[in-house]
Motif scaffolding. Structure first.
Motif, PDB file in Angstrom:
ATOM      1  N   GLU A 201      50.390  33.474  24.115  1.00 22.07           N
ATOM      2  CA  GLU A 201      49.547  32.420  24.186  1.00 22.07           C
ATOM      3  C   GLU A 201      50.380  31.033  24.518  1.00 22.07           C
ATOM      4  O   GLU A 201      49.925  30.310  25.324  1.00 22.07           O
ATOM      5  CB  GLU A 201      48.996  32.083  22.760  1.00 22.07           C
ATOM      6  CG  GLU A 201      48.181  33.014  22.042  1.00 22.07           C
ATOM      7  CD  GLU A 201      47.630  32.712  20.760  1.00 22.07           C
ATOM      8  OE1 GLU A 201      46.433  33.204  20.311  1.00 22.07           O
ATOM      9  OE2 GLU A 201      48.505  32.594  20.003  1.00 22.07           O
TER      10      GLU A 201
ATOM     11  N   LEU B 147      50.954  31.841  28.583  1.00 17.63           N
ATOM     12  CA  LEU B 147      49.848  31.565  29.345  1.00 17.63           C
ATOM     13  C   LEU B 147      49.037  30.111  28.901  1.00 17.63           C
ATOM     14  O   LEU B 147      48.060  29.677  29.778  1.00 17.63           O
ATOM     15  CB  LEU B 147      48.691  32.452  29.185  1.00 17.63           C
ATOM     16  CG  LEU B 147      49.260  33.928  29.642  1.00 17.63           C
ATOM     17  CD1 LEU B 147      48.217  34.889  29.070  1.00 17.63           C
ATOM     18  CD2 LEU B 147      49.630  34.031  30.977  1.00 17.63           C
TER      19      LEU B 147
ATOM     20  N   ALA C 219      46.813  29.291  26.381  1.00 17.55           N
ATOM     21  CA  ALA C 219      45.708  29.761  25.844  1.00 17.55           C
ATOM     22  C   ALA C 219      45.750  30.676  24.657  1.00 17.55           C
ATOM     23  O   ALA C 219      46.250  31.556  24.735  1.00 17.55           O
ATOM     24  CB  ALA C 219      44.896  30.375  27.232  1.00 17.55           C
TER      25      ALA C 219
ATOM     26  N   MET D  24      44.401  33.570  22.309  1.00 14.89           N
ATOM     27  CA  MET D  24      43.896  34.879  22.615  1.00 14.89           C
ATOM     28  C   MET D  24      42.880  35.293  21.471  1.00 14.89           C
ATOM     29  O   MET D  24      41.854  35.908  21.879  1.00 14.89           O
ATOM     30  CB  MET D  24      45.258  36.034  22.394  1.00 14.89           C
ATOM     31  CG  MET D  24      46.282  36.020  23.520  1.00 14.89           C
ATOM     32  SD  MET D  24      45.686  36.197  25.101  1.00 14.89           S
ATOM     33  CE  MET D  24      45.664  34.497  25.936  1.00 14.89           C
TER      34      MET D  24
ATOM     35  N   THR E  33      39.074  35.342  22.363  1.00 12.25           N
ATOM     36  CA  THR E  33      38.538  34.407  23.204  1.00 12.25           C
ATOM     37  C   THR E  33      38.349  35.012  24.600  1.00 12.25           C
ATOM     38  O   THR E  33      38.712  36.145  24.854  1.00 12.25           O
ATOM     39  CB  THR E  33      39.650  33.249  23.315  1.00 12.25           C
ATOM     40  OG1 THR E  33      40.467  33.722  24.188  1.00 12.25           O
ATOM     41  CG2 THR E  33      39.990  32.436  22.108  1.00 12.25           C
ATOM     42  N   SER E  34      37.506  34.017  25.236  1.00 11.33           N
ATOM     43  CA  SER E  34      37.225  34.780  27.047  1.00 11.33           C
ATOM     44  C   SER E  34      38.887  34.946  27.601  1.00 11.33           C
ATOM     45  O   SER E  34      38.587  35.971  28.391  1.00 11.33           O
ATOM     46  CB  SER E  34      36.385  33.640  27.507  1.00 11.33           C
ATOM     47  OG  SER E  34      37.060  32.245  27.759  1.00 11.33           O
ATOM     48  N   LYS E  35      39.712  34.196  27.454  1.00 15.18           N
ATOM     49  CA  LYS E  35      41.157  34.098  28.031  1.00 15.18           C
ATOM     50  C   LYS E  35      41.493  35.608  27.270  1.00 15.18           C
ATOM     51  O   LYS E  35      42.293  36.240  28.147  1.00 15.18           O
ATOM     52  CB  LYS E  35      41.864  33.071  27.742  1.00 15.18           C
ATOM     53  CG  LYS E  35      41.307  32.108  28.660  1.00 15.18           C
ATOM     54  CD  LYS E  35      41.888  32.157  30.084  1.00 15.18           C
ATOM     55  CE  LYS E  35      41.373  30.982  31.098  1.00 15.18           C
ATOM     56  NZ  LYS E  35      41.334  31.035  32.555  1.00 15.18           N
TER      57      LYS E  35
ATOM     58  N   ARG F  73      40.119  38.117  26.391  1.00 17.05           N
ATOM     59  CA  ARG F  73      39.423  39.271  26.813  1.00 17.05           C
ATOM     60  C   ARG F  73      39.869  39.609  28.037  1.00 17.05           C
ATOM     61  O   ARG F  73      40.042  40.738  28.687  1.00 17.05           O
ATOM     62  CB  ARG F  73      37.812  39.113  26.777  1.00 17.05           C
ATOM     63  CG  ARG F  73      37.238  39.038  25.298  1.00 17.05           C
ATOM     64  CD  ARG F  73      35.670  39.444  25.455  1.00 17.05           C
ATOM     65  NE  ARG F  73      35.051  38.331  25.954  1.00 17.05           N
ATOM     66  CZ  ARG F  73      34.834  36.993  25.257  1.00 17.05           C
ATOM     67  NH1 ARG F  73      35.023  37.222  23.961  1.00 17.05           N
ATOM     68  NH2 ARG F  73      34.209  36.113  25.727  1.00 17.05           N
ATOM     69  N   GLU F  74      40.167  38.432  28.967  1.00  9.80           N
ATOM     70  CA  GLU F  74      40.651  38.581  30.350  1.00  9.80           C
ATOM     71  C   GLU F  74      42.216  39.261  30.321  1.00  9.80           C
ATOM     72  O   GLU F  74      42.463  40.240  30.884  1.00  9.80           O
ATOM     73  CB  GLU F  74      40.744  37.314  31.098  1.00  9.80           C
ATOM     74  CG  GLU F  74      39.324  36.592  31.656  1.00  9.80           C
ATOM     75  CD  GLU F  74      39.783  35.558  32.172  1.00  9.80           C
ATOM     76  OE1 GLU F  74      40.614  35.632  33.116  1.00  9.80           O
ATOM     77  OE2 GLU F  74      39.045  34.491  31.707  1.00  9.80           O
ATOM     78  N   VAL F  75      42.894  38.584  29.466  1.00 10.37           N
ATOM     79  CA  VAL F  75      44.161  39.274  29.197  1.00 10.37           C
ATOM     80  C   VAL F  75      44.284  40.750  28.849  1.00 10.37           C
ATOM     81  O   VAL F  75      45.207  41.763  29.354  1.00 10.37           O
ATOM     82  CB  VAL F  75      45.169  38.240  28.194  1.00 10.37           C
ATOM     83  CG1 VAL F  75      46.548  39.138  27.990  1.00 10.37           C
ATOM     84  CG2 VAL F  75      45.206  37.029  28.964  1.00 10.37           C
TER      85      VAL F  75
END
Length: 161
Positions: A41, A44, A46, A48, A59-61, A63-65
């Motif tokens: 976190e 990046l 952001a 998690m 979070t959406s981020k 999920r991407e990670v």
């Protein structure tokens, strides 16, 4: 930089639903799992997980990670296999025994298992026969070694792999 251990912490925390469960799966502490996720976190910038509710939700981020992180872990395992290196997956095996077994042959058994099979983590638990069979039925242990009968009842033997 993000490490494999950080990605694994994120993966297992999400898959199992808690940092504690992830720590048990990874054979580490809950605080180590939390620290690894916090490091991602911070790196990046952001979050998690959404920490406002009672359950952990990515979070959406996050999920991407995690989506890319899973690919990274799979590629790592493919590379190791292709290069002839075994993928060091530690298998956890929870074994329940009665006190007599725990005091007699269990220590030697665990020692020999660890020497012969270093990627198998033997986790012995000593308890009463009734408690062990209940834990086996709830899948809290993988194997129970107890007397064949107790209180006149026959065991329902189940092997879990």
């Amino acid at each position: 930089m993000i490490t494999f251990t950080q990605i694994e912490a994120l993966y297992w925390a999400n898959k199992l639903g808690t940092h504690t469960a992830a720590s048990e799966r990874l054979h580490t502490t809950q605080s180590a799992v939390s620290k690894r996720i916090t490091e991602i976190e911070e790196f990046l910038g952001a979050a998690m997980f959404d920490r406002t509710g009672r359950t952990m939700q990515l979070t959406s981020k996050g999920r991407e990670v995690l989506e890319i992180g899973e690919e990274i872990l799979q590629l790592r395992d493919r590379l190791l296999e292709r290069m002839g290196k075994p993928v060091d997956v530690v298998r956890r095996y929870r074994i329940g025994v009665t006190a007599l077994i725990g005091l007699t042959w269990l220590p030697k058994f665990v020692q020999e298992m660890r020497e012969r099979h270093p990627l198998v983590s033997i986790e012995p638990e000593i308890d009463l026969s009734t408690a062990l069979t209940a834990k086996l039925q709830r899948a809290e242990i993988d194997l129970a070694i107890v007397p064949l009968t107790w209180a006149g009842r026959q065991f329902d033997w189940r092997v879990r792999f």
